[in-house]
Design a protein around this motif. Structure first.
Motif: not given
Length: 559
Positions: A484-491
Motif C-alpha cells: 500500500w505505501v506507494h499506491k495512489l490511495a496513500n499519496l
C-alpha cells in the motif's frame, strides 16, 4: 611554471573505454538523473543508426555528443566535468549487453567496462567509470560486476540516482532480452566501432570549466530557424522579401527566439509524422514544401502555427466559447514532461480555430491519450509513432472521436491504464505529480488553482514507519506496507518541500502538524479528504483507492 594543455578529438567508444582513460564523476556533480525516457532515446538512436548493414564497418558512424574532462595528459585518471549522464548510461548499456551474451563475447564486452588487473605487475581490476563516491560501490556491485544486471535489486527500495541506475538497467535488459545473440553482438560491435564521442580534455579545472561554459552557452548562434529563414525568404521575388522578412521577424519577436526555434521542430513533425532521423534542417528541406511557394508557407502554415503554438504554451486560447475550458486542458497537458503531444494540438487549433467545441473535445481526448501513454510507459518512439498516425488522421479529416480512431484508447489500452493506476504510482516519478494534480482538480469540481511555487507528493503511511508506532499495528507485516505505501490511495499533495522527520509522525500528529491548513498547507482536495479520516489502515485505503481510481476511470472513460 605549470604548463596547461587542452586536447580535443573525436574517438570511437573502443578508444574511450580503454586503458587510456579511467573516468571519475566528481562529488560536486549532480546525481545520475537520466530516466528510461533518455535511455530509450539513446538505444533507439543507436539501433536506428546501426541499421541492418551486414558489415558493421560499413555502417555510417554515429555521433553521441561531447564529454569535457579534467585530465593530466600523462595519466589515465579523468574527472568528468560534462557528459556523466551519457557515460554512465553507456556503461549500463554495455553491462546489460555483456550479461545477455555468451561467455566468450561477455568476457570481451567486460573488457570495455573493467580494466583487468595484472598479477605480475601487482595491479587489481579497475572499473573504467567510477560514479560519484556515494554511489560508486553500489554501481559496481549492482551494474558493473559480471552478471549483475541479470539479478537487479528491487528498485522500490532505492532512491534517486541508484533507483535510476537500476530502472534503466531493467528497462534496457527488457528491450534487448528477446534479441538474438547475433543481434546483440552486432549492436555491441557498432557501439564500440562506429559510435563516437568528442573528448575535450583540459589539464586544469579552470580551463575545463571555461570550455564547458562555452560549449553550453546559449548565446545567439545561428539556429535552424535562422538558416531556414535565409532559404525561404531568399526564394521569394525580390520585391516581396522585405514584406515577408517583417512578417517573419514579427512572429519571432512575439514567440521569442527559443520558442520560435522549437516551432520549426513541431512543423517538421506535422509534415514528417516520424521521429527525426537526420538534422532538423535536412528533414525540413525534404519534407516541408517551402521553396516552390514560400509566401504560401509563411501565410498559410507558419503564421497560423505560430499563433496556435503561442496559445498552447501560454495557455491563452481566446474564443467566443469554451476558452477557459480549453486553457485548462492545455494546462493539464503542459504538466507532462514531454512535448510530443504539441504538434497534433497545433494542427487542430490552427485548422479548427472557429470551432471551439471541436477543439475542447479533441484536447480532452488528447489528455486521455497523452496521460494514458505515460501510464502505460510508452517510450518516446512509440509515442511519436502514435502521434504521427494521429496527425495523418487529422489531415485526412477522419472522425477522430469514433471508436478505433488513433486518438482513442482501445480496450486493451484501457485495461493497461487501469492496471497502472492500481500499481505503485509513487515509483513512476515522472507521472505522479501531474496525475495527482489532475485528480485533485477533478475532486475539487474544477475549482482548484495552483499558484504555489512548490507542490510535493507525500505519503500518509510512511515509507519506513518506526517499529514502536501505531503504523506497525495497523500494518503489521512488511507485505502489508509494501502493498500500500506507494499506491495512489496513500499519496497527498503538499505546498512545501518534504520533511523527512514529519513524514514518520503518527497519523493524528501528521494530520494536525503536517497536513492541516493550520500548518500552512493549501487546501488540496486530496489532502482534505485525508484530514476527514479518523484512522488510516488497510480498509481506509481500499475505499480511497476505489474512489480515486473510479473518478479517473469515469473522466477518461476507461471502463
Amino acid at each position: 611554471m605549470t604548463r596547461h594543455t587542452i586536447e580535443a578529438g573525436e574517438k570511437p567508444i573502443l578508444d574511450i573505454f580503454c586503458d587510456k582513460y579511467l573516468f571519475r564523476i566528481p562529488s560536486y556533480q549532480r546525481p545520475y538523473a537520466w530516466t528510461t525516457e533518455e535511455a530509450s532515446e539513446l538505444l533507439d538512436d543507436i539501433q536506428t543508426a546501426c541499421g541492418t548493414t551486414g558489415n558493421v564497418a560499413d555502417a555510417s558512424p554515429y555521433f553521441l555528443g561531447s564529454v569535457v574532462l579534467i585530465k593530466d595528459p600523462q595519466k589515465p585518471e579523468a574527472d568528468v566535468v560534462d557528459g556523466q549522464q551519457r557515460l554512465t548510461t553507456l556503461a549500463i548499456l554495455l553491462s546489460v549487453l555483456r550479461d545477455l551474451a555468451e561467455p566468450k563475447i561477455a568476457s570481451a564486452i567486460h573488457g570495455y567496462i573493467c580494466q583487468t588487473g595484472d598479477p605480475i605487475k601487482g595491479t587489481e581490476d579497475v572499473f573504467r567509470l567510477t560514479t560519484r563516491e556515494r554511489d560508486a560501490s553500489f554501481f559496481r556491485t549492482a551494474i558493473q560486476a559480471q552478471g549483475a544486471t541479470a539479478t537487479l535489486p528491487d528498485m522500490r527500495q532505492l532512491k534517486d540516482a541508484r533507483a535510476r541506475m537500476v530502472e534503466n538497467a531493467a528497462f534496457l535488459r527488457d528491450r534487448l532480452k528477446d534479441h538474438s545473440e547475433e543481434q546483440c553482438r552486432r549492436l555491441t560491435m557498432f557501439i564500440a566501432q562506429r559510435c563516437y564521442l568528442v573528448l575535450v580534455a583540459a589539464s586544469d579545472q579552470d580551463s575545463a570549466f571555461r570550455i564547458f561554459s562555452v560549449m553550453n552557452s546559449r548565446g545567439l548562434d545561428l539556429s535552424p530557424a535562422d538558416v531556414l529563414k535565409a532559404e525561404i525568404i531568399g526564394a521569394l521575388p525580390a520585391d516581396k522579401q522585405e514584406e515577408y522578412t517583417e512578417k517573419w521577424e514579427d512572429m519571432e519577436d512575439e514567440l521569442g527566439r527559443a520558442r520560435f526555434a522549437e516551432l520549426f521542430g513541431h512543423i517538421r513533425m506535422i509534415h514528417r509524422k516520424q521521429k527525426m532521423q537526420g538534422t532538423l534542417i535536412a528533414e525540413f528541406r525534404e519534407f516541408v514544401p517551402t521553396r516552390k511557394a514560400p509566401a504560401n508557407f509563411i501565410d498559410s502554415e507558419l503564421s497560423p502555427y505560430a499563433s496556435a503554438y503561442e496559445e498552447i504554451t501560454d495557455r491563452s486560447f481566446s474564443s467566443f466559447k469554451n476558452a477557459d475550458a480549453i486553457n485548462r486542458q492545455l494546462t493539464h497537458l503542459s504538466r507532462l514532461d514531454n512535448f510530443d503531444w504539441q504538434p497534433p494540438a497545433i494542427e487542430v487549433i490552427a485548422r479548427y480555430r472557429d470551432d471551439p467545441d471541436f477543439i475542447l473535445q479533441f484536447l480532452s481526448d488528447l489528455e486521455r491519450l497523452a496521460y494514458g501513454m505515460f501510464l502505460m510507459r510508452r517510450d518516446p518512439s512509440e509515442r511519436i509513432r502514435r502521434y504521427g498516425k494521429l496527425l495523418a488522421s487529422i489531415q485526412a479529416k477522419d472522425d477522430l472521436f469514433a471508436e478505433g480512431s488513433t486518438l482513442q484508447l482501445d480496450d486493451h489500452e484501457k485495461l493497461e491504464v487501469r492496471k497502472s493506476l492500481g500499481a505503485d504510482i509513487y515509483t513512476v516519478t515522472r507521472i505522479r505529480l501531474p496525475l495527482l494534480l489532475r485528480l485533485d482538480e477533478l475532486l475539487s469540481g474544477g475549482s482548484a488553482v495552483y499558484n504555489t511555487p512548490v507542490v510535493s507528493v507525500e505519503h500518509v503511511l510512511p515509507q519506513n514507519p518506526p517499529a514502536a508506532s501505531q503504523w506497525s499495528i495497523d500494518f503489521p507485516t512488511e507485505t502489508d506496507r509494501q502493498q500500500w505505501v506507494h499506491k495512489l490511495a496513500n499519496l497527498v499533495l503538499l505546498t512545501r518541500r518534504k520533511n523527512s522527520q514529519a513524514s514518520n509522525y503518527e497519523f493524528t500528529d501528521k494530520k494536525s502538524k503536517y497536513f492541516s491548513t493550520k500548518a500552512g498547507v493549501a487546501n488540496f482536495a486530496l489532502t482534505s479528504k485525508v484530514l476527514a479520516e479518523t484512522t488510516w489502515n488497510i480498509d481506509t485505503m481500499q475505499k480511497r483507492q476505489a474512489e480515486l481510481i473510479g473518478a479517473i476511470e469515469k473522466l477518461w472513460r476507461l471502463a
